[in-house]
Design a protein around this motif. Structure first.
Motif, short mmCIF file in Angstrom:
data_model
loop_
_atom_site.label_atom_id
_atom_site.label_comp_id
_atom_site.label_asym_id
_atom_site.label_seq_id
_atom_site.Cartn_x
_atom_site.Cartn_y
_atom_site.Cartn_z
N ASP A 201 -3.60 -5.10 9.31
CA ASP A 201 -4.95 -5.24 9.88
C ASP A 201 -4.81 -5.43 11.39
N THR B 61 0.84 -1.20 0.00
CA THR B 61 0.00 0.00 0.00
C THR B 61 0.87 1.25 0.00
N ASN C 192 -12.42 -4.69 8.32
CA ASN C 192 -11.01 -4.44 8.61
C ASN C 192 -10.66 -2.96 8.52
N SER C 193 -11.38 -2.24 7.66
CA SER C 193 -11.08 -0.81 7.57
C SER C 193 -12.03 0.01 8.45
N GLU C 194 -12.84 -0.70 9.25
CA GLU C 194 -13.79 -0.07 10.16
C GLU C 194 -14.72 0.91 9.44
N ASN C 195 -15.11 0.48 8.26
CA ASN C 195 -16.00 1.28 7.45
C ASN C 195 -17.39 0.64 7.59
N THR D 64 -0.17 -6.75 4.51
CA THR D 64 -1.33 -5.88 4.60
C THR D 64 -1.64 -5.66 6.07
N ARG E 241 -13.58 -6.62 4.09
CA ARG E 241 -12.80 -5.39 3.86
C ARG E 241 -13.36 -4.24 4.69
N LYS E 242 -14.70 -4.14 4.70
CA LYS E 242 -15.32 -3.05 5.45
C LYS E 242 -15.03 -3.18 6.94
#
Lengths: 547, 458
Positions: free
Chosen positions: B326, A407, B132-135, B324, B129-130
């Motif tokens: 997390d 990233t 893990n990205s706290e979205n 990545t 994904r949401k």
């Protein structure tokens, strides 16, 4: 590390006695493979890359037969004289130069055993095989084939066959385009103009290594005789993998039969001789074992071993891939002895501890800044262009940069600390003000060292609040100056990250070692802050040179 | 007017306007103290209370599972990508996987077997994904992957009476038993504090500190540590390779470079067979971000002379992995490496150093279990027993450097005890963290409120 799934009942059958759950949970992991119970008879076993011979239930059973002392010492494997030969065409040298082959006869296979075999094959591909590049394995039902076989290369469009998991014939080049395995492994043949194949006497294709076999030769429960091919780019690895496979199949009751490969008889199931010096063992392990005790432990690890005059002649089985030095034998003896049994012994070494000057200075600086009431932060050294330059309102500089970062957020190594401090303020927007934060940590700056970049220890301090101005941070800088007995000088300077007229360079003995100022309103906004921020940053290594 | 000390301190904070209970707590007031002060101030009509609702969302247990392993429907897609079709009976968690998979048009069911659709071919695991990205969104909530709680926040509003009050007129009732506001102080970061303790421990044990660079040639990170050039650890996905500066000049390592080359190829004079392949200089020159602090130990070996022995060194610093990020993984973390170099050291000595270190760090029980690294033999994993959780936790690796590492780098034969241990897990337990990123997030509240770690009180 690789995980394989095995059936405890099969393991017990192969080992020749029942094994309790507790034995597997507590004792088995001491060999160096870790056992985890899944459900019912299913266990997951974790195997380290140095022991590819343990990647099958057969291989595990063989090792534990010794470790649990059911049958210690070396297993003997013999190959019957060859009936089949395999010619190797010199054209393979440019693509995939090495091949090994063997035959196993009179197997009694079931779905389950075949699945175990496929698991072994796949795990060997992943590990020793380096995803089929270094070695790849093919297993074939012999009944459909006519010897002799030939390993050669051909033009991509000149040959077709029906690959496994497909319903109609495909040309080699189409297999790489269309077939799932072809797509997955086509990278291995990227540079090849001609492709390797193995054919039988009637030009029937057995295999297109390292991609896929012919459906015709698929091994099924009805199969009794199997031809094994191993192709690859590393001569030694090809031979080892062949041995791991054929000895595992032999543990299943099959009879190994050799194959003449380009004039050479394969597989070579002979053991390699090594010497283990008893005194050397004692010196390295610290264990006071007799020669006989060492021999017994080697036998528990399935070696052949014979003691004569302080030296043990060790027969290393043909399927072991990891014995390069006496140290490897020593490790196996100590494993058989049990790591738990080893009494710690502290050696007497008269040495006085100590730290490098920069570490001591860093600790002193941390203590001083902490004394002014600031909180210490702990941030990432990896950063991004956005954080280091764009958000800070300065021109992009040359920094240590990675070429394969997953990233952008972690794609360069920071060359200064203030951006990290701004990030700390950013993540505390909802906390009460004033906020006083500092950190003394490593950055990396490009230079003319051997690598072209060196770490540089830097200190940064920031003060954020409704009113946070130059004087707030200059005061802290003066505390540092007083406590370290330094004479620092600030000279008015311009820098994009600071407000005009509210910024300066910090100098010691005329050399610039840092910067101080009120952060520019644009920078404050870029970091999503609403208050005022002032701060400074110092190169501690340059400062140390001038103390 | 008479007021208690705590009420008076709260009034001080109210001078700049209304304030919430949690803001007061953040400023160092403890909860019972605030409650008593509120009662007192309300009674004297100095404040009014206003209640505000705050919505707090957090990941549930099943949400954590999805965050880590993927959603059931996506796991099904992955399974189908490997091999399709799959019979419904062979699907794990079929209700959810099939229900959601169909809803998203990722799968198709024909005669009891599940196939992948074109959408499925290109599907991405949005749910995980949401998470893990706290979205967070409604879908996650509907699926019970997150839960939403409404916290009621009390806000203290000063009344006119308070604003007219002259603070100097307040008589303070002295209550020696009451809590007062805890002051804000400067403080070391809780993780750095633990690292300082570890550093101190090595120093007490007579070790000297060694330091090294983030960017090192592959030679130091891998080749010198007898890691073959086709080893998976050197593949792109694990290691950060450098674009700037791309490679190193290895001439500073003198004869060691040739020794390492020969050792890899044929064992050189180490008594080993070597790996047996053609070693490439170009590969060794490639710069990487060090993946372990053992690179620092390798450098130290190269610097030591015979007369320096026996010697013991430690290092405690950052290492990097191209992962990545997390809640369980970071692209950089800390390791503490140690080496003891001597003519007559053995495996029992290794066990003694590690046991001494962990005992001083507050762990009474530790054990070594077989493990594997290309550069050590014995290769062991170090585990300590966590009494609170009643489980063994792995804190790193150790062993004796192989002769294939020692002789090429040192120039002569010696025995070297070595280890590379992680202490991040100790910090996570001490601050009661579940998300490893919190170690680097610097939440002021966490920094202020995490008590000092002490080995005897881990």
């Amino acid at each position: 590390m690789s995980h394989i799934e095995i059936d405890k009942r099969e393991f017990e059958q192969l080992i020749g006695r029942s094994v309790s759950e507790n034995e597997l949970k507590e004792k088995a992991s001491n060999l160096g493979a870790h056992w985890n119970h899944l459900e019912g008879p299913k266990w997951d076993v974790e195997v380290y890359p140095n022991r590819p011979d343990l990647l099958s239930v057969e291989g595990l059973a063989r090792a534990y037969r010794g470790f649990f002392e059911v049958y210690t010492g070396k297993e003997e494997y013999e190959a019957k004289e060859h009936e089949i030969s395999l010619e190797v065409d010199s054209s393979v040298e440019d693509v995939r130069p090495y091949i090994g082959g063997a035959v196993i006869r009179d197997l009694e296979l079931t779905e389950k055993k075949i699945n175990g075999l496929i698991q072994l094959q796949e795990k060997l591909h992943e590990t020793m095989g380096r995803r089929r590049d270094k070695i790849a394995i093919g297993l074939h039902d012999l009944s459909e084939l006519q010897a002799p076989f030939t390993y050669k290369t051909v033009e991509p469009e000149s040959v077709d066959f029906t690959p496994l998991e497909h319903d109609k014939p495909l040309h080699l080049e189409d297999i790489l385009e269309v077939h799932e395995k072809g797509k997955e492994y086509s990278w291995i043949l990227e540079d090849a103009e001609k492709y390797p194949i193995i054919v039988d006497a009637n030009e029937k294709v057995l295999s297109f290594p390292p991609i896929i076999n012919n459906q015709l030769t698929e091994v099924q429960p009805s199969t009794t005789d199997v031809f094994v091919d191993v192709t690859g780019k590393d001569r030694k690895a090809v031979r080892k993998v062949l041995n791991i496979l054929v000895t595992a199949l032999s543990e299943r009751g099959g009879d190994i039969e050799s194959v003449e490969v380009d004039g050479e008889i394969m597989p070579d199931l002979g053991s390699e001789s090594r010497e283990l010096d008893v005194e050397y063992f004692k010196k390295i392990s610290g264990l006071d074992l007799t020669g006989e005790e060492i021999v017994h432990r080697l036998e528990m690890m399935k070696y052949g071993a014979e003691l004569s005059e302080g030296v043990i002649e060790v027969e290393v089985p043909c399927y072991r891939n990891d014995v390069m030095h006496q140290y490897d034998l020593i490790e196996d003896v100590v494993i058989a002895h049990g790591y738990r049994e080893i009494e710690p012994e502290m050696p007497e070494i008269d040495q006085i501890g100590g730290q490098e000057a920069i570490e001591k200075l860093t600790d002193t600086v941390r203590e001083i800044i902490q004394g002014t009431g600031a909180l210490e932060a702990h941030s990432f050294a990896l950063s991004s262009d956005e954080k280091l330059f764009e958000n800070m309102n300065i021109e992009k500089e040359k920094v240590a940069r990675m070429n394969n970062a997953l990233t952008k957020d972690y794609s360069v190594v920071r060359n200064w600390m203030l951006p990290s401090m701004m990030q700390v303020l950013e993540s505390n927007r909802h906390r009460s003000y004033p906020q006083k934060i500092f950190e003394a940590s490593d950055t990396a700056v490009l230079d003319d060292s051997d690598t072209g970049v060196s770490n540089r220890r830097k200190l940064a301090y920031v003060h954020a609040g409704e009113v946070a101005d130059y004087t707030d941070v200059k005061a802290v800088l003066q505390v540092l100056e007083r406590e370290l007995g330094l004479e620092l000088e600030v000279k008015s300077a311009e820098k994009g990250c600071f407000r005009q007229g509210r910024a300066g360079d910090i100098l010691v003995k005329g050399e610039r070692i840092g910067i101080i100022g009120e952060l520019h309103d644009q920078v404050v906004e870029n970091w999503g802050l609403e208050n005022e921020v002032a701060g400074f940053e110092l190169d501690l290594e340059r400062m140390m040179e001038n103390i | 007017m008479k007021l208690s000390a705590q009420a008076k301190q709260v009034i001080e904070e109210l001078k700049s306007g209304p304030i919430t209970v949690s803001e007061l707590e953040e400023l160092g007031f403890d909860q019972s103290m605030v409650n008593r002060a509120i009662l007192e101030l309300e009674e004297k009509e100095l404040i009014e209370l206003e209640e505000e609702e705050e919505i707090v969302q957090k990941i549930t247990e099943s949400g954590k599972n999805v965050a880590e392993n993927g959603s059931p429907e996506y796991r099904l897609v992955e399974k189908l990508r490997e091999n399709q079709p799959v019979a419904i009976a062979d699907i794990e968690n079929p209700d959810l996987a099939i229900g959601k998979g169909k809803q998203k048009n990722w799968i198709d069911i024909r005669e009891g077997e599940v196939y992948l659709t074109e959408d499925g071919e290109n599907a991405e695991d949005g749910a995980s994904r949401k998470l893990n990205s706290e979205n967070f969104d409604e879908e996650l909530e509907d699926r019970g992957l997150i839960e939403t709680n409404i916290l009621v926040e009390k806000k203290l509003i000063p009344t006119e009476k308070l604003e007219e009050l002259d603070l100097d007129d307040i008589e303070q009732e002295f209550d020696v038993e009451a809590d007062v506001k805890t002051p804000r102080t400067g403080k070391r970061h809780f993780y750095k504090h633990i690292m300082d303790q570890a550093r101190q421990t090595w120093l007490e044990m007579g070790f000297k500190e060694m330091t090294g660079e983030f960017v090192v040639p592959s030679f130091l990170c891998f080749d010198a540590l007898y890691t073959p050039q086709d080893h998976p650890a050197r593949e792109m996905q694990d290691t950060f390779f450098m674009e700037t500066p791309e490679s190193s000049d290895l001439s500073g390592y003198g004869a060691s470079v040739e020794n390492v080359k020969n050792t890899h190829e044929n064992g050189w004079t180490t008594g080993s067979t070597g790996w047996g392949y053609d070693w490439s200089m170009e590969e060794a020159e490639k710069n990487v971000l060090r993946t372990h602090t053992t690179a620092v130990s390798a450098r130290k070996l190269n610097e030591l002379e015979k007369e320096d022995l026996p010697a013991k060194y430690f290092d405690l610093s950052r290492v990097f992995r191209n992962e990545t990020v997390d809640r369980h993984h970071l692209a950089e973390f800390y390791q503490t490496d140690g080496i003891v170099v001597g003519e007559d050291l053995n495996f029992r000595n290794l066990k003694a150093y590690i046991s001494e270190f962990f005992e001083r760090m507050g762990f009474e029980e530790f054990r070594l279990i077989p493990s594997y690294y290309p550069y050590t033999e014995m290769g062991v994993e170090v585990q300590v027993f966590d009494e609170a959780e009643e489980e063994w936790i792995g804190l790193g690796g150790a062993g004796m450097f192989r002769p294939e590492v020692v002789k090429p780098m040192l120039g002569f034969e010696a025995t070297v005890l070595a280890w590379g241990l992680g202490i991040g897990r100790i910090a996570m337990r001490s601050a009661e963290l579940e998300d490893i990123r919190e170690l680097y997030r610097n939440d002021i509240k966490l920094l202020e409120q995490t008590p000092k770690w002490r080995p005897e009180n881990k």
